[in-house]
Design a protein around this motif. Structure first.
Motif, PDB file in Angstrom:
ATOM      1  N   ASP A 257       0.834  -1.202   0.000  1.00 33.35           N
ATOM      2  CA  ASP A 257       0.000   0.000   0.000  1.00 33.35           C
ATOM      3  C   ASP A 257       0.873   1.259   0.000  1.00 33.35           C
ATOM      4  O   ASP A 257       1.382   1.666   1.042  1.00 33.35           O
ATOM      5  CB  ASP A 257      -0.910  -0.019   1.239  1.00 33.35           C
ATOM      6  CG  ASP A 257      -1.833   1.193   1.288  1.00 33.35           C
ATOM      7  OD1 ASP A 257      -1.937   1.912   0.270  1.00 33.35           O
ATOM      8  OD2 ASP A 257      -2.457   1.406   2.350  1.00 33.35           O
ATOM      9  N   LYS A 264       1.522   8.003   0.656  1.00 39.61           N
ATOM     10  CA  LYS A 264       1.972   7.999   2.048  1.00 39.61           C
ATOM     11  C   LYS A 264       3.351   8.634   2.160  1.00 39.61           C
ATOM     12  O   LYS A 264       4.110   8.615   1.196  1.00 39.61           O
ATOM     13  CB  LYS A 264       2.084   6.543   2.544  1.00 39.61           C
ATOM     14  CG  LYS A 264       0.761   5.844   2.784  1.00 39.61           C
ATOM     15  CD  LYS A 264       0.986   4.444   3.323  1.00 39.61           C
ATOM     16  CE  LYS A 264      -0.319   3.707   3.549  1.00 39.61           C
ATOM     17  NZ  LYS A 264      -1.182   4.321   4.567  1.00 39.61           N
ATOM     18  N   ASP A 334      -5.824   6.450  -0.384  1.00 42.14           N
ATOM     19  CA  ASP A 334      -5.157   5.642   0.641  1.00 42.14           C
ATOM     20  C   ASP A 334      -6.172   4.893   1.518  1.00 42.14           C
ATOM     21  O   ASP A 334      -5.799   4.037   2.308  1.00 42.14           O
ATOM     22  CB  ASP A 334      -4.266   6.547   1.499  1.00 42.14           C
ATOM     23  CG  ASP A 334      -3.235   5.763   2.289  1.00 42.14           C
ATOM     24  OD1 ASP A 334      -3.077   4.547   2.025  1.00 42.14           O
ATOM     25  OD2 ASP A 334      -2.583   6.364   3.166  1.00 42.14           O
ATOM     26  N   ALA A 335      -7.434   5.228   1.395  1.00 42.00           N
ATOM     27  CA  ALA A 335      -8.468   4.444   2.098  1.00 42.00           C
ATOM     28  C   ALA A 335      -8.966   3.377   1.128  1.00 42.00           C
ATOM     29  O   ALA A 335     -10.138   3.349   0.740  1.00 42.00           O
ATOM     30  CB  ALA A 335      -9.596   5.345   2.580  1.00 42.00           C
ATOM     31  N   GLU A 336      -8.023   2.522   0.691  1.00 39.21           N
ATOM     32  CA  GLU A 336      -8.289   1.553  -0.363  1.00 39.21           C
ATOM     33  C   GLU A 336      -8.777   0.209   0.172  1.00 39.21           C
ATOM     34  O   GLU A 336      -9.468  -0.520  -0.522  1.00 39.21           O
ATOM     35  CB  GLU A 336      -7.025   1.348  -1.206  1.00 39.21           C
ATOM     36  CG  GLU A 336      -6.009   0.339  -0.644  1.00 39.21           C
ATOM     37  CD  GLU A 336      -5.450   0.714   0.718  1.00 39.21           C
ATOM     38  OE1 GLU A 336      -5.415   1.922   1.029  1.00 39.21           O
ATOM     39  OE2 GLU A 336      -5.059  -0.192   1.479  1.00 39.21           O
TER      40      GLU A 336
END
Ligand code: BES
Ligand code: MN
Ligand code: ZN
Length: 485
Positions: A257, A264, A334-336
Motif C-alpha cells: 500500500d 503515504k 489511501d483508504a483503499e
C-alpha cells in the motif's frame, strides 16, 4: 519456513530422551512439576539448592539452566499455581523453544505441566510458536540455526498436537506477511490458497482482473488500476459440515500500500508490505482446517491487489461502483482497503447464506492511536456474535476492544454525490468510519464483525511466542476457537 512443523508425545523418562535440552518447571510456591521433582530427588537436590540460595523464584518467565548427569536441564518458572492458565502454558512452552534456539540446541524435550485440554493445546501452540524465526532472506550459516525437534514428556493429551497444528497455521500466516511485497504478491496468495486447497480437499476459485471487473467489482478494479501486478479475487470453500450455513471470513490482501495518488510519507512505508495481514488470517485458518479437518462449512474470501501510482491509477474524486451496486466517492486513494473489502463483503452476502461474516483488515492507522499494539478494534451488527468474539478473545488471549457503530458515525460516510464516500469526518473516529463504511456492503440480515488488525498484525511487544520485527499471525487462533475447529 523456519519453525517446528511437528512435535511428538513420548512416555520416556527424563534421562531417556537423548535430547540436548530437557525443560521442566517450578511454581512460585517453590513446588516442582512431577519431572522436576524426580530430577531433584535423583541429583541430590540440585534444583532445590538453587531455590534455597534464592536464585530460583519460580516466577513466570524465569528460566535457569542446570547440568545434571551430563544433561542440560532448563528449569522454567511457572508463576503462581492458582493463576496458571493457557496463556502461561503457551508463554512458558515458547520460552523453552526460544532458549533451545539461543543455545543452538537442535532437539528439545519438555515436560507438559498441564492438566486439561485447553492448557495442553496452548502448550503445544507455545512450543511451535516459540520456534518460529523468519530466516528466508538470511544467507550466512551462522544466522540459519533452526530447532529440529521437540518431544513432549509426561502427557498423553492429543490437544498438544492440535495446538501444534494450529501454531503451524499461525506460522504460515506470519511467513506470508513477513515476506516483502515482491514475494507475497496477489499471485503468491492465490498459489498458497491453491496449495492449501489441494491439501485439504477444498474448492478454490480465482477471478482475474478482467473477470472481476466484468462481474462488477468496481472497488477492487478501481484500486488495482494503478498497478501492473496481476490482482486476484480468491475464494476458498471448505465444506465438511453437512447442511449447516457456512461461516465466511474475508481478509484484506493489499500486498503493498503506497497510498496511491494520496501517497503515504516515505518513513515506514516499507511496513505497508504487511497490508495483506488480513488475508494471512484467512489463509492461516484454512491451513488449520486442512490439517484438523473439523466438521464445519467455512468460506474464505480474499480480494488482493497492490495500491500503486501507475498511469492508470484511480484518483481522488473518482466514483466507483461496488459489487452490490452501491456507488462510492473516493476522497482518499489511501483508504483503499475498504474499497476492496466492499466487493469481498458484497460477494459473501450475495452468493452464500452465511451464519456470519468476519472480516480482517489492517484498515486504519487510527486503531493504533486508540489501542496501540495491544488490542484489535472490533465493530459489528450482532450482539450475540460479538459476545462469541469476546469469549474466544478471552480464551485465546488475543485481545479485542469493541467500538460503537452508532448512526452518528454511519452518517459520516454518506456522500453528497454518490451513495457513500471512503472517508469519515476529518481527524475523527477514523477506525469507526472504516467499520461504518464496510457495514454498507454486508446484507442487513447477516451477523457480521469487522476486525481492524492494523495495530496487532505486527509491531507487538516481543515475547517468547512473538519474535521481534515479525508479523504476529494475530486472529488465526481466535477464529479457530470461535468455530470450535
Ligand atoms: N493500510 C492502511 C492502514 C494502516 C496505516 C495500517 C498505518 C497500519 C499502519 C490503510 O490502507 C490506510 O492507509 N488507511 C488510511 C485511511 C484514511 C486515509 C481514511 C489511514 O489510516 O490513514
Ligand atoms: Mn491505504
Ligand atoms: Zn491499506
Amino acid at each position: 519456513m523456519a519453525n517446528l512443523s511437528n512435535i511428538n508425545l513420548s512416555n520416556k523418562k527424563w534421562n531417556e530422551t537423548g535430547a540436548g535440552l530437557l525443560a521442566v518447571g517450578v511454581y512460585q510456591d517453590k513446588s516442582f512439576t512431577v519431572m522436576a521433582q524426580v530430577i531433584d530427588d535423583s541429583s541430590g537436590g540440585t534444583l532445590s539448592n538453587a531455590i534455597e540460595i534464592g536464585d530460583v523464584k519460580g516466577k513466570n518467565g524465569e528460566s535457569h539452566l542446570f547440568y545434571v548427569n551430563d544433561l542440560r536441564v532448563l528449569l522454567l518458572g511457572l508463576g503462581k499455581k492458582e493463576k496458571f492458565n493457557s496463556n502461561t502454558a503457551r508463554l512458558v512452552a515458547g520460552k523453552a523453544s526460544r532458549v533451545a534456539i539461543e543455545k543452538k540446541i537442535i532437539d528439545l524435550a519438555i515436560e507438559c505441566f498441564c492438566d486439561n485440554d485447553d492448557d495442553c493445546q496452548a502448550f503445544g501452540e507455545g512450543v511451535v510458536l516459540g520456534s518460529y524465526q523468519f530466516l528466508d532472506y538470511k544467507t550466512k550459516t551462522k544466522d540459519l540455526f533452526e530447532l529440529g525437534s521437540a518431544t513432549v514428556l509426561g502427557c498423553e493429551n492429543e490437544s498438544v498436537l492440535k495446538g501444534a497444528s494450529i501454531a503451524n497455521a499461525v506460522c504460515l500466516a506470519r511467513d506470508l506477511s513477513n515476506h516483502p511485497g515482491n514475494f507475497s504478491t496477489p499471485t503468491k496468495l492465490a498459489s498458497t490458497a491453491r496449495d492449501i486447497a489441494e491439501e485439504g480437499g477444498m474448492k478454490l476459485t480465482v477471478f482475474e482482473r478482467k473477470e472481476f471487473t466484468e462481474m462488477g467489482m468496481g472497488g477492487l478494479a478501481g484500486v488495482a488500476q494503478g498497478t501492473d501486478e496481476p490482482p486476484k479475487f480468491i475464494i476458498m470453500e471448505y465444506m465438511n459440515g453437512g447442511g449447516e450455513k457456512p461461516k465466511v471470513i474475508v481478509g484484506k490482501g493489499l500486498t503493498f500500500d503506497s497510498g496511491g495518488i494520496s501517497i503515504k510519507p516515505a518513513g515506514k512505508m516499507d511496513e505497508m508490505k504487511y497490508d495483506m495481514c488480513g488475508s494471512s488470517v484467512v489463509l492461516g485458518v484454512f491451513k488449520a482446517l486442512a490439517s484438523l479437518k473439523p466438521k464445519l462449512n467455512v468460506v474464505g474470501i480474499i480480494p488482493s491487489t497492490e495500491n500503486l501510482n501507475g498511469g492508470k491509477a484511480y484518483k481522488p474524486g473518482d466514483i466507483l461502483k461496488a459489487y452490490n451496486g452501491k456507488t462510492i466517492e473516493v476522497l482518499n486513494t489511501d483508504a483503499e482497503g475498504r474499497l476492496i473489502l466492499a466487493d469481498g463483503l458484497s460477494y459473501a452476502s450475495k452468493h452464500y447464506d452465511p451464519e456470519y461474516i468476519l472480516d480482517f483488515a489492517t484498515l486504519t492507522g487510527a486503531v493504533l492511536v486508540a489501542l496501540g499494539h495491544v488490542a484489535t478494534g472490533v465493530m459489528g451488527t450482532d450482539d450475540v456474535l460479538m459476545e462469541k468474539v469476546k469469549r474466544s478473545s478471552e480464551s485465546t488471549g488475543e485481545k479485542v476492544w469493541e467500538f460503537p457503530l452508532w448512526p452518528e458515525f454511519c452518517k459520516q460516510v454518506q456522500s453528497k454525490i454518490a451513495d457513500v464516500k471512503n472517508t469519515g469526518a476529518p481527524m475523527q473516529a477514523g477506525s469507526i468510519a472504516g467499520g461504518a463504511f464496510l457495514k454498507e456492503f454486508v446484507d442487513d440480515s447477516i451477523p457480521w464483525v469487522h476486525f481492524d488488525i492494523a495495530g496487532t498484525a505486527w509491531g507487538a511487544k516481543p515475547d517468547s511466542v512473538n519474535p521481534k520485527g515479525s508479523a504476529t499471525g494475530w486472529g488465526v487462533r481466535l477464529v479457530l476457537d470461535m468455530m470450535n475447529a
